[in-house]
Design a protein around this motif. Structure first.
Motif, PDB file in Angstrom:
ATOM      1  N   SER A 191       5.304  -3.010  24.189  1.00 43.76           N
ATOM      2  CA  SER A 191       5.494  -1.569  23.969  1.00 43.76           C
ATOM      3  C   SER A 191       4.622  -1.140  22.789  1.00 43.76           C
ATOM      4  O   SER A 191       4.193  -1.973  21.990  1.00 43.76           O
ATOM      5  CB  SER A 191       6.972  -1.254  23.690  1.00 43.76           C
ATOM      6  OG  SER A 191       7.353  -1.778  22.436  1.00 43.76           O
ATOM      7  N   VAL A 192       4.379   0.150  22.697  1.00 47.01           N
ATOM      8  CA  VAL A 192       3.577   0.674  21.584  1.00 47.01           C
ATOM      9  C   VAL A 192       4.524   1.175  20.502  1.00 47.01           C
ATOM     10  O   VAL A 192       5.513   1.849  20.816  1.00 47.01           O
ATOM     11  CB  VAL A 192       2.644   1.805  22.056  1.00 47.01           C
ATOM     12  CG1 VAL A 192       1.828   2.358  20.903  1.00 47.01           C
ATOM     13  CG2 VAL A 192       1.723   1.292  23.158  1.00 47.01           C
ATOM     14  N   VAL A 193       4.243   0.821  19.276  1.00 46.32           N
ATOM     15  CA  VAL A 193       5.056   1.306  18.156  1.00 46.32           C
ATOM     16  C   VAL A 193       4.149   1.919  17.092  1.00 46.32           C
ATOM     17  O   VAL A 193       2.933   1.668  17.061  1.00 46.32           O
ATOM     18  CB  VAL A 193       5.896   0.168  17.513  1.00 46.32           C
ATOM     19  CG1 VAL A 193       6.892  -0.405  18.506  1.00 46.32           C
ATOM     20  CG2 VAL A 193       5.003  -0.922  16.928  1.00 46.32           C
ATOM     21  N   LEU A 194       4.793   2.718  16.231  1.00 46.26           N
ATOM     22  CA  LEU A 194       4.068   3.302  15.091  1.00 46.26           C
ATOM     23  C   LEU A 194       4.566   2.642  13.816  1.00 46.26           C
ATOM     24  O   LEU A 194       5.782   2.594  13.571  1.00 46.26           O
ATOM     25  CB  LEU A 194       4.352   4.800  15.016  1.00 46.26           C
ATOM     26  CG  LEU A 194       3.617   5.660  16.034  1.00 46.26           C
ATOM     27  CD1 LEU A 194       4.211   7.059  16.068  1.00 46.26           C
ATOM     28  CD2 LEU A 194       2.135   5.724  15.694  1.00 46.26           C
ATOM     29  N   ILE A 195       3.649   2.113  13.035  1.00 44.14           N
ATOM     30  CA  ILE A 195       4.013   1.541  11.734  1.00 44.14           C
ATOM     31  C   ILE A 195       3.556   2.553  10.687  1.00 44.14           C
ATOM     32  O   ILE A 195       2.360   2.813  10.528  1.00 44.14           O
ATOM     33  CB  ILE A 195       3.330   0.179  11.511  1.00 44.14           C
ATOM     34  CG1 ILE A 195       3.632  -0.765  12.687  1.00 44.14           C
ATOM     35  CG2 ILE A 195       3.787  -0.439  10.190  1.00 44.14           C
ATOM     36  CD1 ILE A 195       2.913  -2.102  12.609  1.00 44.14           C
ATOM     37  N   ASN A 196       4.548   3.158  10.019  1.00 48.21           N
ATOM     38  CA  ASN A 196       4.261   4.225   9.036  1.00 48.21           C
ATOM     39  C   ASN A 196       4.430   3.660   7.648  1.00 48.21           C
ATOM     40  O   ASN A 196       5.533   3.255   7.278  1.00 48.21           O
ATOM     41  CB  ASN A 196       5.268   5.366   9.195  1.00 48.21           C
ATOM     42  CG  ASN A 196       5.279   5.925  10.599  1.00 48.21           C
ATOM     43  OD1 ASN A 196       4.312   6.543  11.017  1.00 48.21           O
ATOM     44  ND2 ASN A 196       6.361   5.693  11.340  1.00 48.21           N
ATOM     45  N   SER A 197       3.360   3.658   6.865  1.00 48.21           N
ATOM     46  CA  SER A 197       3.505   3.143   5.496  1.00 48.21           C
ATOM     47  C   SER A 197       3.231   4.254   4.488  1.00 48.21           C
ATOM     48  O   SER A 197       2.458   5.181   4.755  1.00 48.21           O
ATOM     49  CB  SER A 197       2.572   1.964   5.253  1.00 48.21           C
ATOM     50  OG  SER A 197       1.256   2.409   5.084  1.00 48.21           O
ATOM     51  N   GLN A 198       3.875   4.118   3.361  1.00 50.12           N
ATOM     52  CA  GLN A 198       3.803   5.154   2.321  1.00 50.12           C
ATOM     53  C   GLN A 198       3.658   4.485   0.956  1.00 50.12           C
ATOM     54  O   GLN A 198       4.509   3.673   0.584  1.00 50.12           O
ATOM     55  CB  GLN A 198       5.111   5.962   2.354  1.00 50.12           C
ATOM     56  CG  GLN A 198       5.236   6.996   1.276  1.00 50.12           C
ATOM     57  CD  GLN A 198       4.325   8.190   1.528  1.00 50.12           C
ATOM     58  OE1 GLN A 198       4.403   8.810   2.572  1.00 50.12           O
ATOM     59  NE2 GLN A 198       3.449   8.479   0.587  1.00 50.12           N
ATOM     60  N   LEU A 199       2.600   4.811   0.252  1.00 46.91           N
ATOM     61  CA  LEU A 199       2.438   4.310  -1.111  1.00 46.91           C
ATOM     62  C   LEU A 199       3.397   5.094  -2.004  1.00 46.91           C
ATOM     63  O   LEU A 199       3.241   6.295  -2.190  1.00 46.91           O
ATOM     64  CB  LEU A 199       0.990   4.497  -1.570  1.00 46.91           C
ATOM     65  CG  LEU A 199       0.665   4.149  -3.021  1.00 46.91           C
ATOM     66  CD1 LEU A 199       0.897   2.676  -3.317  1.00 46.91           C
ATOM     67  CD2 LEU A 199      -0.783   4.510  -3.339  1.00 46.91           C
ATOM     68  N   ASP A 200       4.429   4.423  -2.530  1.00 42.49           N
ATOM     69  CA  ASP A 200       5.460   5.121  -3.297  1.00 42.49           C
ATOM     70  C   ASP A 200       5.079   5.285  -4.758  1.00 42.49           C
ATOM     71  O   ASP A 200       5.208   6.354  -5.321  1.00 42.49           O
ATOM     72  CB  ASP A 200       6.802   4.383  -3.174  1.00 42.49           C
ATOM     73  CG  ASP A 200       7.299   4.368  -1.737  1.00 42.49           C
ATOM     74  OD1 ASP A 200       7.127   5.386  -1.053  1.00 42.49           O
ATOM     75  OD2 ASP A 200       7.817   3.326  -1.298  1.00 42.49           O
ATOM     76  N   LYS A 201       4.639   4.179  -5.377  1.00 45.22           N
ATOM     77  CA  LYS A 201       4.203   4.323  -6.781  1.00 45.22           C
ATOM     78  C   LYS A 201       3.336   3.144  -7.191  1.00 45.22           C
ATOM     79  O   LYS A 201       3.376   2.066  -6.575  1.00 45.22           O
ATOM     80  CB  LYS A 201       5.411   4.466  -7.717  1.00 45.22           C
ATOM     81  CG  LYS A 201       6.348   3.298  -7.720  1.00 45.22           C
ATOM     82  CD  LYS A 201       7.459   3.484  -8.761  1.00 45.22           C
ATOM     83  CE  LYS A 201       8.480   2.356  -8.574  1.00 45.22           C
ATOM     84  NZ  LYS A 201       9.544   2.317  -9.515  1.00 45.22           N
ATOM     85  N   ILE A 202       2.565   3.397  -8.253  1.00 37.81           N
ATOM     86  CA  ILE A 202       1.753   2.342  -8.859  1.00 37.81           C
ATOM     87  C   ILE A 202       2.184   2.253 -10.315  1.00 37.81           C
ATOM     88  O   ILE A 202       2.237   3.275 -11.015  1.00 37.81           O
ATOM     89  CB  ILE A 202       0.245   2.681  -8.777  1.00 37.81           C
ATOM     90  CG1 ILE A 202      -0.192   2.843  -7.323  1.00 37.81           C
ATOM     91  CG2 ILE A 202      -0.595   1.605  -9.472  1.00 37.81           C
ATOM     92  CD1 ILE A 202      -1.656   3.243  -7.139  1.00 37.81           C
ATOM     93  N   GLU A 203       2.525   1.042 -10.730  1.00 35.37           N
ATOM     94  CA  GLU A 203       2.899   0.816 -12.140  1.00 35.37           C
ATOM     95  C   GLU A 203       2.023  -0.307 -12.670  1.00 35.37           C
ATOM     96  O   GLU A 203       2.241  -1.475 -12.345  1.00 35.37           O
ATOM     97  CB  GLU A 203       4.371   0.373 -12.248  1.00 35.37           C
ATOM     98  CG  GLU A 203       5.370   1.495 -12.156  1.00 35.37           C
ATOM     99  CD  GLU A 203       6.819   0.983 -12.179  1.00 35.37           C
ATOM    100  OE1 GLU A 203       7.036  -0.237 -12.325  1.00 35.37           O
ATOM    101  OE2 GLU A 203       7.708   1.820 -12.007  1.00 35.37           O
TER     102      GLU A 203
END
Ligand code: MFK
Length: 238
Positions: A191-203
């Motif tokens: 099946s086809v899926v969407l992988i959604n990534s989000q850069l939350d923070k850089i420390e």
């Protein structure tokens, strides 16, 4: 516009050997021979209708520059064997003692070495304003775990590749320090899926990136993950 062009160059550079960026490990500064033959993120006859449809939808979003299509090759990040070797000596000196340099010449990206349609089929897109990388992924029949389901390791691999791409775009040379995954529903094989990534923070050297895996209709949440990437420091002996 300048910002989006810079992001594009940086993104592509991150995936294609950081060309144009500082390369403190490189011994040679001459032009690198091209050996990235084929962009594996482009449509293939083996792709399903869903995969092709999503590719077309995201390519449409790329037209105004808000999203960028990220090319993908089956060779490793560096174009020349001396670059790979110099990189390892500069950033991973402990590991370098155990690495067979001749075998390095055969190195290829893990996710790009199955025959078309049998393993990892994917394409990634990047949105600089939102700091998001989205991966459209279809796991083929050779990635089976439980009958009819995608192997959890295959899902983890693609999550790592997606959040890793996001981290590389942001900070260049990074490694995964922590990947925490909750498998909530089995992903149907092929099946086809969407992988959604989000850069939350850089420390400092730490990058925190979260991610989820959803069905194409967004009705099923298959997986959620958080990750920590560390920007490598050539002064440190890892
Ligand atoms: C398809 C295209 C593909 C593109 C993307 C591919 C992505 C794939 C990426 C990978 O899979 S990489 C392979 C798997 N990862 C590894 O093998 C990494 C092994 N671990 C290491 O080499 C080192 O632990 C690492 C480089 C990650 C960190 O070592 P350092 O010595 O540079 O960091 P240090 O120990 O000084 O820690 C820096 C900060 O991070 C924190 N930290 C490090 N590891 C942590 C951890 N695991 N959990 C929580 N915090 C951690 C640490 O506490 C500290 O925080 P503070 O600055 O606040 O003091």
């Amino acid at each position: 516009m300048l910002r989006s062009c810079a992001a594009r160059l940086h993104a592509v550079g991150a995936l294609r050997g950081l060309r144009g960026c500082a390369r403190p490990w490189a011994r040679s500064s001459g032009p690198a021979p091209e050996f990235f033959h084929e962009d594996h993120s482009l449509p293939k006859p083996s792709w399903s209708k869903d995969m092709r449809l999503l590719f077309d939808q995201f390519m449409k979003k790329c037209e105004d520059g808000s999203w960028i299509h990220l090319p993908s090759y089956n060779y490793t990040l560096f174009q020349r064997s001396q670059d790979i070797s110099a990189f390892i000596h500069a950033y991973l000196p402990t590991a370098s003692k155990l690495i067979n340099e001749e075998k390095l010449l055969q190195a290829k990206i893990f996710t790009r070495n199955f025959e078309d349609g049998l393993g990892f089929e994917y394409v990634m897109f990047y949105n600089d304003v939102e700091k998001r990388v989205v991966c459209v992924f279809e796991g083929g029949p050779y990635l089976q775990g439980m009958p009819g389901c995608l192997h959890g390791g295959a899902i983890a691999t693609m999550i790592d590749a997606t959040v890793g791409t996001s981290a590389m775009i942001a900070e260049g040379i990074v490694m995964t320090a922590n990947l925490n995954i909750n498998f909530k529903r089995p992903v149907p094989l092929c099946s086809v899926v969407l992988i959604n990534s989000q850069l939350d923070k850089i420390e400092g050297r730490k990058l925190f990136i979260s991610c989820n895996v959803q069905s194409v209709d967004e009705k099923t949440l298959y997986t959620e993950a958080t990750s920590l990437f560390i920007k490598l420091d050539p002064e440190k002996q890892v």
